[in-house]
Design an enzyme around this catalytic site. Structure first.
Site: not given
Length: 1062
Positions: A15, A19, A21-22, A38, A131
């Site tokens: 998806l 920096a 990971g994915a 994640k 965030d």
């Protein structure tokens, strides 16, 4: 820890990547639930972080709210930590903006309400999001909004140590200034997210991250979108309160009218349709404005728009009937202007007085004759001649014309004729604003002849430079209508003139006649220039020049006779170089230092013609005359300066700067001064546009001229050097395009090579130039390549700099701060250059510069192993511990110590575990103010989790007493309770003595009470774990009996008596 087994999760498509990971779509094969996985690379985190993150995930699984993404658990593979999250199928609000356009305001208000509900839940549970942005707000099919990436995810996103943490465009000012994140920081981020959804991008998105961070701190509030409602503006202003202590709370913000009045729920598909229709309407209105025929709005003819004052309007086809009282407007103003009878009588009396006064004047020929002689000229002549009263040109320019030589046809090489320096002068002359010059005092104004009466009329001697006598009429204060004196005898006002008239010199009369003859001849010659039938006009031009050399004041006659246009037309027609040069000198002489005449030259189309002679295809003499004219254009007035720029005059200035400084430095002076003047007139001319045009040419000639000016020791070169420095500073203050155009390696090397040899004032300006340049992230690698960091370090430690030392050090330190703030390689180079002891000295001795020096030093532990070696050599850990007494910086310093502990656990732990340092940390924490101690709690918890040895050392009665005060205070926030419980848990795990101290202070009762009464799920979960360590039953609290017996404990050796000095 109840984690999911890796075998129960099957990964699907990716998806998104980052920096860290994915993120993948996954399927839980045990229950068929679609989840988001994640994957975080273990290589991106420290071992100490891994255990903490796992613990927090297990804790966050207990959070449950419809407006937050739920944590399902985690599992670990050989190379990754996989965090299982609730899957939101419709993506983020950022993706909606990107794919479909801006979101309408009513829908943004609906989404914001749900965001605030989720945020309120997190804050009540003791979690700061840290965030919030459009990319972290996810949507489901039914239109529900969910907050993602809070808690652990935020820490994972920040694993790239000392990068711009999270999202800089959404960061609150207190986070940027390293004060620490609070729940109020989330409110600021909500405001930025609202702007992102309304406008398509967050505030300052057009700036690079470093410049954006600077603006967020300096500006009162971010710029608000112009097309939003007043309610939305009110909401945003509540979010953007600069002081976090005064910023509105989440609960109150949920009651704001803007979010209350937009509560119509909608499904995701309906929301997408609404977004698409909204953006289609915006596009349609824009296209309509562009494609719509302009004939309905603007008539593309000469007489379009409003009627010109030079053309009579068309008579109406149907005659308009004239009203009976057509010319009587009395009724129109009835009731608005009432004039009393008394005023009307006075007005009639005044009119009678005026008529009597006029009759007396007409009957007296003696008194009227002076008036008639003064008004003998027509109005045009008077208006023209008024421009030349007390002209400043006559005397200085007279010296240029030697009567023994042919008129104006000699060389004006400044080396052969020093008089010409008054033409190309480098002396600064301030412009007189248009419309103000008539109020400027002249030497004649100081004579006071109109105030102090005299008894006679004096005839002064003829002035040699003008050839005209000046008749000064002085009269008594008595009325001219008094025909008799006090004795009744008729007085003759001309009695005293008879004797003075005998003294008139016949030579003056001859000079007057000669001037009259020359003026008549000059007028005739100008007329012949207009005659198209005359073949050669060379002789005529020479004769005009000869006449002007005889009497320079006759240039007024040229202006009054409208001779500017014939001179310009002749200059266009004649191809003889000598005559062309003579005409250029004539025009310069007539227009010198006179903005009115310069404007006439421009209106007559002479400006492009005069500029054309500045090209290199012409000889030195022609370019020199063009330079004289150009200098007058940008020096004389703001209007002529604007005319000059509109005729592409900047190109001529740039050509002059490219000249060889050794042979044609006057041209360089003109070019530098002209650009300097253009950049100063920012009220009239767009400064950024001028900067863009300057850098589009090249920076090389300017820096070469800077080098040559420094090598030449004279006043003009020194002034030119200062102006070049100011031009560079102005260029560096323009937009990013201009700043990036300045990134020329050879030019920057040239500037740095001479930086230390510049005068101190110019050095400070040049350092400001590099400070501005260093705010562009793309400049960091180039600045490091040209070795600016060692030079800045040298300037900080240069004891030879005395005059202006404070300003120079300030600019050098600010530039070093910008270069090192976000770049590890720059930080390492600064360390190797010897910056650490210099920064320590600045921090100790100069409180003003501490704001720049200390953040650089605090960033070094994370810069790399080389930097940490130098930190140990300069005993920086002890230095950091000494800074804990500074209330403004203690939380930031303690956070840096904790970061250093993560990288070098054994060495840092050994120093921190020393008895004096343990007592220092406890003392600072216990007597610090409430806000500061709350910020330190998070860092202290991290330290205790990383180092059990330090957790055991800090577990002393004094800190538990402080914990009890905070836990029993009614206003304690859940996040503070969570941090305290985590610290107590780490201390209990590290040392059994801490359990005894906790029991002695009565904390088990407090923890048990919070377990029963707290509304926070996370607080209850941690309280249960903590009570297990304390071995306290978790049933109802017995108020009459303590759950455990308190051991007899000696009182603590140290008690806080007074707060530390800042």
């Amino acid at each position: 820890m109840h984690n999911i087994q890796a075998s129960s999760i099957t990964l699907g498509d990716c998806l998104g990547k980052g920096a860290f990971g994915a993120v993948y779509r996954g399927l839980n094969i045990k229950n068929g639930e679609t989840v988001a996985v994640k994957k975080v690379k273990l290589s991106k985190m420290l071992k100490s972080d891994l255990s903490v993150i796992k613990m927090e995930i297990d804790l966050l699984k207990n959070l449950d709210h419809p407006n937050i993404v739920k944590y399902r658990g985690s599992y670990q593979t050989n190379d990754s930590l996989c965090i299982i999250l609730e899957y939101c199928e419709n993506g983020s609000l950022r993706s909606i903006c990107k794919n479909f356009g801006k979101i309408p305001e009513n829908l943004v208000a609906l989404y914001t309400f749900q965001v605030l509900q989720g945020l309120l839940y997190l804050h009540n549970q003791g979690v700061i999001h840290r965030d919030i942005k459009g990319a972290n707000i996810l949507t489901t099919k039914d239109g529900t909004i969910k907050l993602a990436d809070f808690g652990v995810a935020t820490k994972i996103n920040a694993l790239e140590d000392h990068s711009v943490v999270g999202s800089p465009y959404w960061m609150a000012p207190e986070v940027i200034e390293l004060v620490g994140a609070t729940t109020a920081s989330d409110i600021w981020s909500v405001g930025c997210t609202v702007i992102e959804l309304l406008d398509g991008n967050p505030p300052y998105y057009d700036l690079d991250p470093t410049s954006a961070l600077f603006r967020m701190v300096k500006d009162e509030h971010p710029p608000l979108p112009s097309n939003i409602s007043s309610a939305a503006k009110s909401f945003l202003m509540q979010c953007f309160q600069k002081d976090p202590n005064l910023r509105i709370k989440t609960r109150k913000l949920l009651k704001h009218p803007w979010v209350i009045m937009n509560q119509t729920s909608s499904k995701f598909s309906d929301a997408i349709d609404e977004v698409q229709k909204y953006n289609e309407r915006v596009k349609e209105s824009t296209l309509t404005a562009i494609i719509e025929p302009t004939s309905n709005r603007i008539n593309p003819t000469l007489h379009s728009g409003r009627q010109s004052s030079y053309h009579m309007p068309e008579s109406p086809k149907t005659p308009i009937a004239e009203s009976p009282d057509h010319d009587n407007w009395d009724n129109e103003f009835q009731g608005t202007l009432k004039i009393s009878d008394d005023v009307l009588k006075k007005s009639e009396h005044f009119m009678d007085f005026c008529s009597n006064f006029k009759g007396k004047n007409n009957s007296s020929s003696i008194t009227s004759s002076p008036s008639k002689s003064r008004h003998a000229f027509n109005s045009d002549q008077i208006s023209e001649s008024n421009n030349f009263n007390a002209s400043p040109l006559s005397t200085p320019l007279k010296a240029q014309f030697d009567p023994s030589k042919p008129a104006l046809n000699r060389s004006i090489d400044h080396q052969k004729t020093p008089q010409h320096k008054r033409y190309l002068s480098t002396e600064f002359k301030e412009n007189i604003p248009d419309g103000i010059e008539k109020f400027v005092e002249t030497p004649r104004d100081s004579e006071f002849t109109d105030i102090f009466p005299t008894s006679s009329i004096k005839v002064q001697g003829l002035r040699k430079e003008t050839g005209l006598g000046t008749l000064v009429l002085n009269k008594c204060y008595g009325s001219w209508n008094n025909e008799e004196n006090e004795d009744g005898e008729e007085s003759d006002i001309f009695d005293s003139i008879e004797t003075n008239l005998e003294n008139l010199d016949i030579e003056n009369n001859i000079a007057l006649d000669k001037r009259t003859h020359l003026a008549s001849l000059l007028s005739s010659l100008l007329g012949s220039l207009r005659d198209k039938n005359i073949g050669s006009k060379d002789t005529t031009v020479s004769q005009i020049a000869s006449i002007l050399s005889e009497d320079l004041s006759l240039k007024r006659e040229i202006i009054q006779a409208h001779g500017i246009l014939p001179l310009l037309e002749t200059l266009r027609e004649i191809k003889t170089p000598d005559v062309q040069l003579l005409l250029l000198k004539l025009i310069n002489t007539v227009a010198f230092d006179d903005h009115t005449t310069l404007q006439k030259v421009c209106f007559a189309g002479g400006l492009p013609l005069m500029l054309s002679f500045s090209n290199r295809e012409h000889s030195f003499e022609f370019r020199y005359e063009s330079a004289i004219f150009i200098q007058q254009m940008y020096r004389t007035s703001a209007l002529t300066l604007q005319m000059f720029l509109s005729s592409n005059g900047l190109n001529s200035l740039l050509l002059f700067i490219k000249e060889d400084y050794g042979t044609n430095r006057d041209f360089v002076f003109v070019g530098v001064e002209g650009i300097w003047k253009l950049l100063r007139q920012q009220d009239y001319i767009p400064k950024n546009d001028i900067c863009t045009m300057v850098v589009n040419d090249s920076l090389e000639p300017l820096t070469k001229a800077m080098l040559k000016a420094l090598a030449t020791d004279d006043d003009s070169s020194r002034m030119s050097l200062t102006r070049i420095c100011e031009i560079l500073l102005a260029l560096s203050q323009a937009d990013n395009y201009v700043k990036e155009s300045l990134l020329c390696e050879s030019a920057l090397r040239r500037i740095l090579r001479i930086l230390l040899y510049l005068p101190h004032s110019d050095m400070a300006i040049t350092l400001q130039f590099f400070k501005q340049l260093s705010m562009v992230p793309s400049s960091l690698s180039l600045l490091r390549k040209v070795h600016i960091i060692p030079l800045l370090t040298h300037i900080l430690g240069d004891s030879k700099i005395e005059k202006g030392r404070k300003e120079i050090r300030s600019e050098a330190l600010a530039a070093l701060f910008n270069v090192c703030k976000l770049d590890k390689k720059s930080q390492e180079e600064a360390v190797i250059s010897g910056a650490i002891p210099l920064l320590q000295e600045v921090i100790i001795k100069d409180r003003l510069f501490k704001e720049f020096a200390l953040p650089i030093l605090l960033a070094l532990p994370q810069a790399g192993p080389v930097s940490r070696i130098y930190l140990w050599q300069n005993k920086c850990l002890d230095f950091f511990l000494s800074l804990l007494s500074d209330l403004n910086w203690q939380s930031a310093v303690f956070d840096t110590i904790a970061s250093w502990l993560q990288f070098e656990l054994r060495e840092v732990q050994r120093v921190l575990a020393e008895k004096r340092n343990v007592q220092l940390v406890l003392k600072v924490f216990c007597i610090s103010q409430s806000a500061s101690s709350n910020r330190m709690l998070d860092t202290l918890g991290r330290v205790c989790q990383i180092s059990p040895r330090l957790a055991a050392s800090y577990g002393q009665p004094i800190i538990f007493q402080k914990f009890k005060e905070k836990l029993t205070h009614k206003g304690t926030k859940p996040i503070v309770v969570l941090n305290i419980f985590q610290i107590m848990k780490s201390m209990c795990e590290a040392s059994s003595q801490s359990v005894a101290y906790i029991a002695h202070c009565g904390l088990p009762d407090v923890v048990a009470n919070l377990n029963q009464t707290s509304d926070s799920v996370l607080v209850k979960e941690l309280a249960k774990d903590l009570l297990k360590y304390l071995k306290v039953p978790q049933g109802p609290i017995n108020e009459h009996k303590s759950p455990i017996s308190k051991p007899h404990m000696p009182p603590p050796r140290w008690q806080p008596k007074q707060p530390l000095t800042q």
